[in-house]
Design a protein around this motif. Sequence first.
Motif, short mmCIF file in Angstrom:
data_model
loop_
_atom_site.label_atom_id
_atom_site.label_comp_id
_atom_site.label_asym_id
_atom_site.label_seq_id
_atom_site.Cartn_x
_atom_site.Cartn_y
_atom_site.Cartn_z
N THR A 1 0.62 -1.29 0.00
CA THR A 1 -0.02 -0.03 -0.04
C THR A 1 0.92 1.30 0.14
N VAL A 2 0.41 2.09 -0.77
CA VAL A 2 1.33 3.37 -0.88
C VAL A 2 0.49 4.63 -0.65
N ALA A 3 1.10 5.39 -0.05
CA ALA A 3 0.82 7.08 0.09
C ALA A 3 1.48 7.77 -0.66
N VAL A 4 0.79 8.41 -1.61
CA VAL A 4 1.42 9.41 -2.48
C VAL A 4 1.53 10.99 -2.43
N LYS A 5 2.63 11.57 -2.21
CA LYS A 5 2.76 13.12 -1.84
C LYS A 5 1.77 13.75 -3.21
N ASP A 6 1.01 14.62 -2.61
CA ASP A 6 0.24 15.31 -3.37
C ASP A 6 0.99 16.35 -4.37
N LEU A 7 2.11 15.83 -4.86
CA LEU A 7 2.66 16.58 -6.06
C LEU A 7 2.60 15.66 -7.39
N PHE A 8 2.02 14.54 -7.00
CA PHE A 8 2.01 13.61 -8.20
C PHE A 8 0.84 13.69 -8.98
N ALA A 9 0.78 13.58 -10.35
CA ALA A 9 -0.29 13.26 -10.99
C ALA A 9 -0.76 11.97 -10.92
N VAL A 10 -2.08 11.70 -10.56
CA VAL A 10 -2.95 10.64 -10.52
C VAL A 10 -4.03 10.93 -11.47
N ALA A 11 -4.14 9.94 -12.60
CA ALA A 11 -5.39 10.13 -13.29
C ALA A 11 -6.57 10.22 -12.71
N GLY A 12 -7.50 11.22 -12.99
CA GLY A 12 -8.85 11.55 -12.44
C GLY A 12 -8.85 11.99 -11.17
N GLU A 13 -7.69 12.53 -10.48
CA GLU A 13 -7.77 13.35 -9.26
C GLU A 13 -6.98 14.70 -9.41
N ARG A 14 -7.25 15.64 -8.95
CA ARG A 14 -6.52 16.84 -8.77
C ARG A 14 -5.46 16.87 -7.96
N LEU A 15 -4.52 17.62 -8.31
CA LEU A 15 -3.03 17.90 -7.60
C LEU A 15 -3.22 18.89 -6.73
N GLY A 16 -3.00 18.85 -5.45
CA GLY A 16 -3.20 19.68 -4.45
C GLY A 16 -2.12 20.82 -3.97
N ALA A 17 -0.80 20.23 -4.16
CA ALA A 17 0.52 20.85 -3.94
C ALA A 17 0.36 21.34 -2.33
N GLY A 18 -0.62 20.95 -1.41
CA GLY A 18 -0.57 21.67 -0.28
C GLY A 18 -1.30 22.96 0.17
N ASN A 19 -1.82 23.49 -0.75
CA ASN A 19 -2.61 24.75 -0.80
C ASN A 19 -3.98 24.72 -1.30
N PRO A 20 -5.04 25.19 -0.46
CA PRO A 20 -6.33 25.18 -0.91
C PRO A 20 -6.71 26.03 -2.11
N ALA A 21 -5.89 27.09 -2.18
CA ALA A 21 -6.43 28.15 -3.41
C ALA A 21 -5.94 27.43 -4.77
N TRP A 22 -4.83 26.79 -4.43
CA TRP A 22 -4.15 26.14 -5.89
C TRP A 22 -5.20 25.01 -6.15
N LEU A 23 -5.65 24.12 -5.24
CA LEU A 23 -6.43 23.18 -5.38
C LEU A 23 -7.61 23.49 -6.24
N ALA A 24 -8.22 24.51 -5.61
CA ALA A 24 -9.74 24.98 -5.95
C ALA A 24 -9.62 25.24 -7.60
N GLN B 1 -6.27 15.13 -13.42
CA GLN B 1 -5.35 14.94 -13.89
C GLN B 1 -5.68 13.96 -15.29
N ALA B 2 -5.22 14.10 -16.43
CA ALA B 2 -5.49 13.12 -17.59
C ALA B 2 -4.71 12.01 -17.41
N SER B 3 -3.53 11.84 -16.79
CA SER B 3 -2.60 10.85 -16.88
C SER B 3 -2.24 10.62 -15.43
N THR B 4 -1.38 9.41 -15.13
CA THR B 4 -0.58 9.16 -13.79
C THR B 4 0.98 9.40 -14.07
N ALA B 5 1.55 10.06 -13.12
CA ALA B 5 3.15 10.15 -13.22
C ALA B 5 3.62 8.67 -13.42
N PRO B 6 4.81 8.70 -14.28
CA PRO B 6 5.39 7.42 -14.51
C PRO B 6 5.74 6.69 -13.42
#
Length: 537
Positions: free
Chosen positions: A168-191, A196-201
Motif C-alpha cells: 500500500t502506498v501514500a502518494v505525496k500530493d505533487l504527483f499526477a494521478v489520473a482522475g484526481e486533482r493535484l493539490g500541492a498543499g495549498n487550498p487556493a491552488w487546489l480549487a 489529471q488526465a494521466s498518472t505520473a510514470p
Amino acid sequence: MIAEAVQVVSPGPVPEGLLAAFDAYETALLTNDVATLDALFAPGPATVRGDGTTLLVGHAAIAGFRSGRAVIPTRQVAELHVRPVGDDAALVMASTVEPATGATGLQTQLWQRLAGDWKVTAAHVTLPRTQPATPSRAAAAALDRSVWRVVGTPLVAPTGSGPLDGVTVAVKDLFAVAGERLGAGNPAWLAEQEPQASTAPAVAALLAAGAEVTGLARTDEFAYSLAGQNAHYGTAPNPAVPGGIGGGSTSGPASAVALGQVLVGLGTDTAGSIRVPASYQGLVGIRTTHGAVPLDGVLPLAPSFDTVGWLAREVGPALRVAEVLLPGVSATPAAVAPPARTVVLPTVETHAIPAVAAACADRRAALVGEGLLPTAEIVDLAPEILEGWFAAFRTLQAFEAWAAHGDWITAHPGALGADVGGRFAAAADVTAAQADAARATIAEARAWLREVLAGAVLVVPSSAGGAPARDSSAAVVEAERAGTLRMTCLAGLAGAPAVSVPLLHTADGRPAGLCLVGAPGTDLDLLRLAATLEGAA
C-alpha cells in the motif's frame, strides 16, 4: 451536558462519574483539546485505539497520532449505550451524526476507573461517513485530514501483478494521478485544478508492479519546507515524538507510514524532504540519484535538485520499491564495487546539535570497528567553502522555485502561509545573474563531491537534531532547518543518492537518522548497505 441531551440506554445503574467523564471526552474532542483527550486515555503501553485502518498500541502512540489532528466537524451523539462490566469498568457505545452532512459514525470505548478517575483503556472508532458512499471514497472520512487529502479502498487499484503485490502506498500530493486533482498543499491552488488526465510514470510503475495507492497525502506548500507544518491543513502527527513536528515536505506520506496506515510513502526530495521526516520519525528514507526516476507528472520546486524518493518503516519494502523504480541502477550487488572507504567531513557535522554529532561519530566508529562500514577517512572541507556551496544551493533553489510558481503566487496574494510565503518572497528577489553565479559554484561543488564519493560512502546525520516540539518558535524551527540544510544539501549538490537509516537518537531519546550518501547510481547498493546496518542494530 451531552449525556443530558441523549437518552442513555443501560441494563442497570450507570457507574458514578462515568457520564461526566464521557462528557469531558466529547467536549474535548469537539474543541480539539488535545491535552484533555490525552489525560482521559489511560497511561502506559497497554492502552489501545483502532479505526478502520490503524491499530495504535500504547498511550504514546495514541498521543502522537492525535497531536496533529485538526478540529473535527461539529457532530451530535445520537445514541448512547452503556454496559457496566463491574463497579469500575463499563463498555460505552455511541452513535454520532453530523447535522450538516448527515454523516454517521460509531465509537466504542472501554472505560475503567483507575486510581479513582475514569480512563479509556481501549477504543475503536468508525469515523463519520455519508451514505451512500462510493467504493473509491468509502474510507475517506476515516483518516486524519492533516495526513491525507483524499483516500479510497484503495484510491487506485493495481494495474498489474509483481514484486509489489499487497504493498500500500501514500502518494505525496505533487504527483499526477489520473482522475484526481493535484493539490500541492495549498487550498487556493487546489480549487483551480482540473483532474489529471494521466498518472505520473513513477506512480504508474508502482501500480504495474502490484502496488495499490491508498490515497494522496499532504505536502508542505509547494514542497518548500522541511517542517511538516502546513498553515492550511495542520501539522501531521509524529507517533515517534508525541508533540513533535513530523518533518516535511513529504509530511503526509511520512506520517501515514509511521502510523502504519501504508507500507510505503512516495514523495520527493529537493533539499531533504524525504530524509528529514525519516530522521524525525524513525523511518527509512531514500533520495534517489538525480534523474534516475522520471519526474514527469510531478509538480516541480527546483528541477536542478528535485528527485523522487520514498519512505518505509524498514529497509526491506524500500528496497523492493527501488528494484522496481531503479531497475537499471546497479541492478545486482556486483554491478558497483562495495565502498572502499567511509568519508568523514567534520566541518559538515558541526551544524548538528552536539548530541547528534557525537552520536553519529560514535555509531560510525562502531560500525567501522565491526567491519560493517569500510575504513574511515577524514576529508578536509573548509567552513567557508561549505558556506559558499550552501549559499549557492539556496540561491538556485529559490530562483527555480520562483520560476516554477512565481506567476501564480503573484496572482494570489495572501494564499501562502507565513513561513513558505516568506521563502517565496525572498526567492522573488533572486536575479538571473545571481542564479548563474550559483550554478558556477554548484558545478565546482558537484565535481569535488563526486570525486570524493567515488568508491566511497559519506556518513553524516540526516538532520541537525531530533523533531522540534510543534509549539517551538519559528526561530527554533528555522535554526534547525538551517543546520539540517547544510548537511542535506550535499547530496543535492552532487546529484547523489542518500539513504536515512534510524540508527541515532538525541540525548532525550528522540530518533534521528544516520545518512548514507553514495556516488550517483549507487542507490541499490546504499539500500543493501542500509539493510546490513539495520540487521546489526
